[in-house]
Design an enzyme around this catalytic site. Sequence first.
Site, PDB file in Angstrom:
ATOM      1  N   GLU A 349       0.832  -1.212   0.000  1.00  0.00           N
ATOM      2  CA  GLU A 349       0.000   0.000   0.000  1.00  0.00           C
ATOM      3  C   GLU A 349       0.864   1.259   0.000  1.00  0.00           C
ATOM      4  OE1 GLU A 349      -2.331   2.824   3.017  1.00  0.00           O
ATOM      5  OE2 GLU A 349      -2.171   0.718   3.614  1.00  0.00           O
ATOM      6  N   SER A 352      -4.149   5.406   0.422  1.00  0.00           N
ATOM      7  CA  SER A 352      -5.479   4.942   0.793  1.00  0.00           C
ATOM      8  C   SER A 352      -6.426   6.126   0.669  1.00  0.00           C
ATOM      9  CB  SER A 352      -5.467   4.404   2.231  1.00  0.00           C
ATOM     10  OG  SER A 352      -6.693   3.793   2.556  1.00  0.00           O
TER      11      SER A 352
END
Length: 427
Positions: A349, A352
């Site tokens: 990631e 987000s």
Amino acid sequence: MLDIKWIRDNPAALDAALAKRGAEALSASVIALDEKRRSLVQSVQDMQSRRNSASKEIGAAMAQKNTELADKLKAEMATLKETLPGAEEEERKVSAELTDMLSRIPNIPLDDVPVGKDEHDNEVKRVVGEKPGWNHAPQEHYEIGEGLGYMDFERAAKLSGARFTVLTSQLARMERALGQFMLDLHTREHGYTEVSSPLMVRDEAMYGTGQLPKFAEDLFRTTDGRWLIPTAEVTLTNLVAGEILDQDKLPLRFTALTPSFRSEAGSAGRDTRGMLRQHQFWKCELVSITDAESSIAEHERMTACAEEVLKRLGLHFRTMTLCSGDMGFGARKTYDIEVWLPGQNTYREISSCSVCGDFQGRRMNARYRNASDKTLNFVHTLNGSGTAVGRCLIAVMENYLNEDGSITVPDVLLPYMGGITRIEKAA
């Protein structure tokens, strides 16, 4: 925070939403506490009203020289004077309990959010670019950085302990270049307003965006009671706290490049090597304040803005729709952008992006006046990383690694690198 009126009218919907998140049903407990609070409020109001009317009746009785009635009313007033403070205190206590309970209930997932337990149930929305095609062996970022002589974990530990990094020379320059590139892209091309805001905030700001009271252990606190921001989402979103905005001025779009501070309380043993999971890291944050009608479209727009950073850098990534069990506390829907890291042979990631509906707006008491009927509504809020600078640095290092251990500077960063086109080993 959810609307208590909505919970009263939709208890089954609340419990179904909590079940999607893997949480226990709460509607019965919330409604019972709310009914107790409303009963106490009514009781206090009745006593206050009776106190006021009895006071007038005493005056009238005394004017009529009705001593017996006046004495009876005075006795009633004495009883009220004795019992009312206790009832008021009980009402305040129960109201505080209800507010605390409501403040700990997560947001309601949108209908199109996939139902699932954890990251294994997330769904791929799109894949962009391709993995690097070179033939030499990949390396992890800390191997590259230490090999070049520009990434030092031992000195960082000497200064601050674990989960800190010292970058020097050309790597420090590239980290700064990445942040500047992100800010310029979002302000010049994506319409965000750059903000320089505090790195320490009061309780109210952390409460407004949902970090408090539930996630206090994930935060750092100063000795005078302020909190170090875990993300600039806190300051950028709270810019409108307590305000009434005109609908025709929305959306507001803010961006900031700031350090973020996180205790990583729940990450013991995870990503202990390198700088993937740090107590302090730079992040370019994106925040939007919208009306109810625009927030879903704004979510897609914000995600595209974050993705554009990686496209310009020529990095391979995928965008995931998080399942209900993997979303953050305040989100109604979240896209995670995961960049490819050759050294780990996996996606990680790097951004987000979440739409929160009016969840934060209600906590902040931030509203907008509807242009057509002049009614007041809570603002909708969105936040996203545009992107995490440290993780972007890692991705560039691993994806632009040359066979000799040097790193080619991506073209888009060249204007920020002062003539450096390749990061090579320190002499």
